[in-house]
Design a protein around this motif. Structure first.
Motif, PDB file in Angstrom:
ATOM      1  N   ASP A   1       7.976   4.255   9.129  1.00  0.00           N
ATOM      2  CA  ASP A   1       7.826   4.679  10.615  1.00  0.00           C
ATOM      3  C   ASP A   1       6.616   5.496  11.062  1.00  0.00           C
ATOM      4  O   ASP A   1       6.119   5.129  12.066  1.00  0.00           O
ATOM      5  N   SER A   2       6.163   6.071  10.150  1.00  0.00           N
ATOM      6  CA  SER A   2       5.009   7.008  10.351  1.00  0.00           C
ATOM      7  C   SER A   2       3.594   6.059  10.971  1.00  0.00           C
ATOM      8  O   SER A   2       2.563   6.508  11.495  1.00  0.00           O
ATOM      9  N   VAL A   3       3.638   4.735  10.493  1.00  0.00           N
ATOM     10  CA  VAL A   3       2.619   3.811  10.644  1.00  0.00           C
ATOM     11  C   VAL A   3       2.819   2.575  11.616  1.00  0.00           C
ATOM     12  O   VAL A   3       1.974   2.164  11.961  1.00  0.00           O
ATOM     13  N   LYS A   4       3.898   2.578  11.928  1.00  0.00           N
ATOM     14  CA  LYS A   4       4.291   1.318  12.775  1.00  0.00           C
ATOM     15  C   LYS A   4       3.446   1.520  14.145  1.00  0.00           C
ATOM     16  O   LYS A   4       3.440   2.398  14.847  1.00  0.00           O
ATOM     17  N   GLY A   5       3.023   0.266  14.523  1.00  0.00           N
ATOM     18  CA  GLY A   5       2.138   0.224  15.764  1.00  0.00           C
ATOM     19  C   GLY A   5       0.644   0.577  15.475  1.00  0.00           C
ATOM     20  O   GLY A   5      -0.102   0.230  16.195  1.00  0.00           O
TER      21      GLY A   5
ATOM     22  N   TYR B   1       7.129  -4.719   5.550  1.00  0.00           N
ATOM     23  CA  TYR B   1       7.762  -3.272   5.707  1.00  0.00           C
ATOM     24  C   TYR B   1       6.768  -2.464   6.148  1.00  0.00           C
ATOM     25  O   TYR B   1       5.606  -2.623   5.811  1.00  0.00           O
ATOM     26  N   TYR B   2       6.965  -1.585   7.211  1.00  0.00           N
ATOM     27  CA  TYR B   2       6.269  -0.552   7.590  1.00  0.00           C
ATOM     28  C   TYR B   2       6.931   0.902   7.745  1.00  0.00           C
ATOM     29  O   TYR B   2       7.896   0.601   8.132  1.00  0.00           O
TER      30      TYR B   2
ATOM     31  N   GLY C   1       5.631   4.799   0.331  1.00  0.00           N
ATOM     32  CA  GLY C   1       5.484   3.255   0.670  1.00  0.00           C
ATOM     33  C   GLY C   1       4.893   3.312   2.284  1.00  0.00           C
ATOM     34  O   GLY C   1       5.768   3.588   3.060  1.00  0.00           O
ATOM     35  N   VAL C   2       3.601   2.589   2.289  1.00  0.00           N
ATOM     36  CA  VAL C   2       2.946   2.814   3.859  1.00  0.00           C
ATOM     37  C   VAL C   2       3.333   1.098   4.133  1.00  0.00           C
ATOM     38  O   VAL C   2       3.935   1.061   5.350  1.00  0.00           O
ATOM     39  N   ALA C   3       3.085   0.176   3.691  1.00  0.00           N
ATOM     40  CA  ALA C   3       3.460  -1.127   3.971  1.00  0.00           C
ATOM     41  C   ALA C   3       3.452  -1.938   2.863  1.00  0.00           C
ATOM     42  O   ALA C   3       2.898  -1.988   1.843  1.00  0.00           O
TER      43      ALA C   3
ATOM     44  N   TRP D   1       0.895  -1.294  -0.111  1.00  0.00           N
ATOM     45  CA  TRP D   1      -0.099  -0.007   0.136  1.00  0.00           C
ATOM     46  C   TRP D   1       0.707   1.251  -0.080  1.00  0.00           C
ATOM     47  O   TRP D   1       1.813   1.275   0.814  1.00  0.00           O
ATOM     48  N   PHE D   2       0.717   2.232  -0.739  1.00  0.00           N
ATOM     49  CA  PHE D   2       1.163   3.485  -0.915  1.00  0.00           C
ATOM     50  C   PHE D   2       0.253   4.538  -0.854  1.00  0.00           C
ATOM     51  O   PHE D   2      -1.054   4.379  -0.849  1.00  0.00           O
ATOM     52  N   ARG D   3       0.555   5.812  -0.326  1.00  0.00           N
ATOM     53  CA  ARG D   3      -0.118   6.662  -0.310  1.00  0.00           C
ATOM     54  C   ARG D   3       0.386   8.086  -0.954  1.00  0.00           C
ATOM     55  O   ARG D   3       1.267   7.952  -0.787  1.00  0.00           O
TER      56      ARG D   3
END
Length: 121
Positions: free
Chosen positions: A60-64, A57-58, A46-48, A35-37
């Motif tokens: 950093d801004s969306v990890k967790g 891969y995630y 790239g988001v994930a 998933w990109f945004r």
């Protein structure tokens, strides 16, 4: 490989949303999915990502907060997004690549039409 996203919408900060990407074509099950945004005025990021062997891969801004899940039996990839923030707003694109590497820096060969996610504060 054809990709069709769904599940976007308008939510409030702190809400959850799940995006879905339906894939067609045999190659999808052996491809890395991602998933990109793209936010207004910003470059696509790239988001994930997830490989066929479930390496992930995630950003950093969306990890967790975000989780990428693939269900090869259904030919669908999901992006579960929790604790959404206004900065998560953007068009989310499902991508696929036969190189099968969970790395947003690779060249992704296939792309969906995108689904809009808007998070209000």
């Amino acid at each position: 490989v054809q990709l069709v996203e769904s599940g976007g919408g308008l939510v409030q900060s702190g809400d959850s949303l799940r995006l879905s990407c339906e894939t067609t074509g045999r190659a999808a099950s052996a491809a890395a999915m991602a998933w990109f945004r793209q936010a207004p005025g910003k470059e696509r990021e790239g988001v994930a990502c997830i490989s066929s062997s479930r390496d992930t891969y995630y950003a950093d801004s969306v990890k967790g907060r975000f989780t990428i899940i693939r269900d090869d039996a259904k030919g669908t990839v999901y992006l579960q997004m929790n604790s959404l923030k206004p900065e998560d707003t953007g068009i989310y694109y499902c991508m696929a690549d036969p190189s099968d590497v969970a790395d947003p820096g690779y060249e992704w060969d296939y792309e969906g039409q995108g689904t809009q996610v808007t998070v209000s504060s």
